[in-house]
Design an enzyme around this catalytic site. Structure first.
Site, PDB file in Angstrom:
ATOM      1  N   VAL A   8       0.896  -1.122  -0.107  1.00 51.41           N
ATOM      2  CA  VAL A   8       0.062   0.015   0.113  1.00 51.41           C
ATOM      3  C   VAL A   8       1.065   1.353   0.013  1.00 51.41           C
ATOM      4  CG1 VAL A   8      -2.017   1.161   1.093  1.00 51.41           C
ATOM      5  CG2 VAL A   8      -1.730  -1.299   1.295  1.00 51.41           C
ATOM      6  N   GLY A   9       0.938   2.041  -0.979  1.00 48.58           N
ATOM      7  CA  GLY A   9       1.706   3.201  -1.283  1.00 48.58           C
ATOM      8  C   GLY A   9       0.867   4.407  -0.928  1.00 48.58           C
ATOM      9  N   ASN A  10       1.671   5.369  -1.544  1.00 45.18           N
ATOM     10  CA  ASN A  10       0.604   6.695  -1.229  1.00 45.18           C
ATOM     11  C   ASN A  10      -0.384   7.060  -2.169  1.00 45.18           C
ATOM     12  OD1 ASN A  10       2.665   8.132   0.697  1.00 45.18           O
ATOM     13  ND2 ASN A  10       4.174   7.712  -0.881  1.00 45.18           N
ATOM     14  N   ARG A  12      -1.630   4.083  -4.341  1.00 43.11           N
ATOM     15  CA  ARG A  12      -2.092   2.915  -4.953  1.00 43.11           C
ATOM     16  C   ARG A  12      -1.914   1.592  -4.065  1.00 43.11           C
ATOM     17  NH1 ARG A  12      -0.876   1.039 -10.943  1.00 43.11           N
ATOM     18  NH2 ARG A  12       1.115   1.188  -9.914  1.00 43.11           N
ATOM     19  N   LEU A  13      -2.745   0.834  -4.056  1.00 44.70           N
ATOM     20  CA  LEU A  13      -2.506  -0.668  -3.291  1.00 44.70           C
ATOM     21  C   LEU A  13      -2.257  -1.537  -4.568  1.00 44.70           C
ATOM     22  CD1 LEU A  13      -4.742  -2.424  -0.425  1.00 44.70           C
ATOM     23  CD2 LEU A  13      -4.292  -3.691  -2.851  1.00 44.70           C
ATOM     24  N   GLY A 103      10.007   3.919   7.215  1.00 46.33           N
ATOM     25  CA  GLY A 103       9.072   3.461   6.397  1.00 46.33           C
ATOM     26  C   GLY A 103       8.997   2.131   6.063  1.00 46.33           C
ATOM     27  N   ASP A 105       7.916   0.350   3.899  1.00 47.25           N
ATOM     28  CA  ASP A 105       7.894   0.050   2.274  1.00 47.25           C
ATOM     29  C   ASP A 105       9.457   0.228   1.959  1.00 47.25           C
ATOM     30  OD1 ASP A 105       8.048   2.774   2.797  1.00 47.25           O
ATOM     31  OD2 ASP A 105       7.370   3.367   0.744  1.00 47.25           O
TER      32      ASP A 105
END
Length: 258
Positions: A8-10, A12-13, A103, A105
């Protein structure tokens, strides 16, 4: 033992269903949704998937998104598990001042990159670049110790900042040029060279610190845009986060009872 990986980015998933929770597992299905459309997953693309045995994800968008994903996973009655950066995992040592504040990610991508490097040959220093909404440039030594990293705006944020803060500048589509001779190309080239320059500077720092030429891996949705402007050899990897999640999952879920 099917395994669902979620990134899960800023904006989009991204998800991928694998036939096992281990490196090199076969990809069964994958997809992506904008964060505003997460509620479509259970009745849409996930409705035709076999129930995964385990799920592991990383998220930068906050707890509210975690809850929304967990609601969609009620389709299978599978618990949603999320990576929280720690002092050490999967052979990578976290050198952040406060390891849990790194983070997720970034942490997962470094783990994926480290193991990808080891699969190719002897250990060496490593630069890990993620190019997305934001850009991160990480440095790991040959022992797998994360020394530190850079965070800077991605292409879109840079251009929007110039548009909103500078009179008369709009954001057209330009090309990367050696000597830009119009505003469109100047904006696009400036953003691209800023990112390439950050990578080059970190490369030099790491080479001096370790006394060895680093390897460089790049990932992220906009990584391909950077490829022609990079000054060092690098490997463009489709999704280091999924690679890292597979590495972590292989260790975590092997310890769970069958």
């Amino acid at each position: 033992m099917t395994f669902l990986a979620i990134d899960v980015g800023n904006t989009r998933l991204k998800w991928a269903l694998f036939d096992a929770a281990q490196p090199g597992a076969g990809l069964l299905a994958h997809g992506a949704e904008f964060l505003d459309h997460i509620e479509r997953l259970a009745e849409g693309p996930w409705s035709h998937l076999p129930a995964p045995r385990h799920m592991l994800g990383c998220v930068v968008a906050g707890d509210a998104v975690k809850r929304r994903v967990a609601e969609q996973m009620e389709l299978w009655d599978v618990p949603a598990r999320w990576v929280v950066p720690s002092a050490q995992e999967a052979g990578v040592i976290n050198g952040y001042d406060h390891p849990t504040r790194l983070g997720a990610d970034r942490w997962v991508a470094m783990i994926g990159a480290r193991h990808r490097l080891l699969a190719q040959g002897p250990a060496r220093p490593l630069i890990v670049v993620m190019v997305g909404t934001a850009v991160t440039v990480e440095a790991l030594d040959a022992e797998g110790r994360f020394l530190g990293g850079l965070i800077l705006p991605g292409h879109g944020i840079m251009l929007r900042a110039l548009e909103s803060g500078t009179a008369g500048l709009h954001v057209p589509t330009g090309e990367v040029r050696l000597f830009p001779s119009n505003t469109s190309d100047a904006l696009t080239s400036g953003g691209t060279y800023a990112i390439a320059g950050a990578v080059e500077r970190m490369y030099q720092h790491l080479r001096q610190h370790c006394g060895q030429e680093p390897a460089c891996m790049m990932t992220g949705g906009a990584g391909w845009k950077m490829a022609p402007s990079m000054t060092r050899p690098f490997e463009l990897v489709e999704n280091l986060i999924f690679d890292g999640l597979l590495e972590i999952a292989a260790r975590r879920f092997a310890e769970l009872p069958a």
